[in-house]
Write a protein that holds these residues in place. Structure first.
Motif, PDB file in Angstrom:
ATOM      1  N   GLU A  60      37.105  76.349  18.157  1.00 50.45           N
ATOM      2  CA  GLU A  60      36.006  75.892  19.225  1.00 50.45           C
ATOM      3  C   GLU A  60      34.944  74.756  18.955  1.00 50.45           C
ATOM      4  OE1 GLU A  60      34.324  79.918  20.328  1.00 50.45           O
ATOM      5  OE2 GLU A  60      33.756  79.193  21.688  1.00 50.45           O
ATOM      6  N   ALA A  61      34.557  75.560  17.289  1.00 59.13           N
ATOM      7  CA  ALA A  61      33.477  74.933  17.220  1.00 59.13           C
ATOM      8  C   ALA A  61      33.892  73.171  17.250  1.00 59.13           C
ATOM      9  CB  ALA A  61      32.440  74.979  15.624  1.00 59.13           C
ATOM     10  N   ALA A  62      35.189  72.720  16.825  1.00 62.77           N
ATOM     11  CA  ALA A  62      35.522  71.755  17.118  1.00 62.77           C
ATOM     12  C   ALA A  62      35.340  70.601  18.122  1.00 62.77           C
ATOM     13  CB  ALA A  62      36.557  71.331  15.691  1.00 62.77           C
ATOM     14  N   GLY A  63      35.016  71.601  18.841  1.00 57.73           N
ATOM     15  CA  GLY A  63      35.635  71.300  20.326  1.00 57.73           C
ATOM     16  C   GLY A  63      36.898  70.831  20.916  1.00 57.73           C
ATOM     17  N   ILE A  64      37.501  71.915  19.857  1.00 56.04           N
ATOM     18  CA  ILE A  64      39.457  71.493  20.750  1.00 56.04           C
ATOM     19  C   ILE A  64      39.999  72.741  21.677  1.00 56.04           C
ATOM     20  CG2 ILE A  64      42.204  71.418  19.795  1.00 56.04           C
ATOM     21  CD1 ILE A  64      40.094  69.844  17.294  1.00 56.04           C
ATOM     22  N   VAL A  65      39.067  73.706  20.796  1.00 55.92           N
ATOM     23  CA  VAL A  65      39.674  74.558  21.904  1.00 55.92           C
ATOM     24  C   VAL A  65      38.664  75.783  22.836  1.00 55.92           C
ATOM     25  CG1 VAL A  65      40.125  77.654  21.536  1.00 55.92           C
ATOM     26  CG2 VAL A  65      41.875  75.970  20.384  1.00 55.92           C
ATOM     27  N   TYR A  66      38.845  76.248  24.146  1.00 50.31           N
ATOM     28  CA  TYR A  66      37.829  76.429  24.658  1.00 50.31           C
ATOM     29  C   TYR A  66      38.127  78.586  24.964  1.00 50.31           C
ATOM     30  CZ  TYR A  66      35.398  77.713  29.272  1.00 50.31           C
ATOM     31  OH  TYR A  66      33.697  77.855  29.457  1.00 50.31           O
ATOM     32  N   ARG A  67      36.775  78.983  24.732  1.00 48.91           N
ATOM     33  CA  ARG A  67      37.222  80.498  25.038  1.00 48.91           C
ATOM     34  C   ARG A  67      36.747  80.955  25.608  1.00 48.91           C
ATOM     35  NH1 ARG A  67      34.009  84.352  23.147  1.00 48.91           N
ATOM     36  NH2 ARG A  67      35.381  86.153  22.101  1.00 48.91           N
ATOM     37  N   GLN A  68      37.116  81.320  26.602  1.00 52.08           N
ATOM     38  CA  GLN A  68      36.841  82.388  28.024  1.00 52.08           C
ATOM     39  C   GLN A  68      36.737  83.672  27.945  1.00 52.08           C
ATOM     40  OE1 GLN A  68      38.273  80.204  31.567  1.00 52.08           O
ATOM     41  NE2 GLN A  68      36.269  81.014  32.556  1.00 52.08           N
ATOM     42  N   THR A  69      35.175  84.728  28.358  1.00 50.39           N
ATOM     43  CA  THR A  69      35.146  85.765  28.555  1.00 50.39           C
ATOM     44  C   THR A  69      35.170  86.631  30.281  1.00 50.39           C
ATOM     45  OG1 THR A  69      33.364  85.997  28.089  1.00 50.39           O
ATOM     46  CG2 THR A  69      34.903  86.391  26.232  1.00 50.39           C
TER      47      THR A  69
END
Lengths: 115, 115
Positions: A60-69
């Motif tokens: 997520e920090a690298a901008g590769i994965v997106y976390r949605q709650t």
């Protein structure tokens, strides 16, 4: 060195971002579509929740994965690939082509050496 | 997972082979042509001889670097890229393109976050 692998720094950054035991495994699952935390955990099988959280945070920090709650009870958390995560796929496919070929050769050499 | 990054194993092998602090640096020098051990040591500058030997052995074992010795006094040792080492160059260039773009974005995000 200016003209040859000029951005060593960026390459090392990618190796760092994708390195370790789980990152590629996580990506390989997310290439099929978004997943909940529990689904990822189940599909990987052998990862601890603590480690999975850490790996997902790195991606997520690298901008590769997106976390949605989602505001459900209990809270739902879904992970998916960002645009950069998606554009990484053809790049990894290219590395993969080369890697499969190399690994085959190394394995053959090792087999010959242990005969 | 069969159709998506099907050779995770090979990809992880490559990350392992190229991982660490020095391997890409060594390759970036050898892309200019063969080098003696001392030349590599001088060009990298901050690597210990022991570490350089280890990294070169790893690259040799993976079939990326070729080590040639000459019967001089003292013995001369030259390192060059194998065919697989050379075919890795366009692959790394491809990763690099993506990496430069990603690193720029991560840096920009971090700058905004610390403002």
């Amino acid at each position: 060195m200016e003209n040859c692998l000029p951005n060593l720094d960026s390459l090392q950054f990618v190796l760092h971002v994708l390195g370790g035991k789980w990152k590629l495994h996580i990506l390989s699952i997310l290439y099929f579509g978004k997943k909940r935390f529990k689904e990822l955990e189940r599909e990987i099988g052998t990862i601890s929740p603590k480690m999975l959280i850490k790996e997902l945070k790195d991606l997520e920090a690298a901008g590769i994965v997106y976390r949605q709650t989602f505001n459900t009870v209990p809270i739902t958390v879904e992970y998916s690939l960002t645009e950069d995560g998606l554009t990484l796929k053809p790049v990894l496919d290219h590395v993969n082509e080369w890697a499969v070929h190399l690994k085959q050769k190394v394995n053959n050499r090792n087999k010959r050496a242990t005969r």
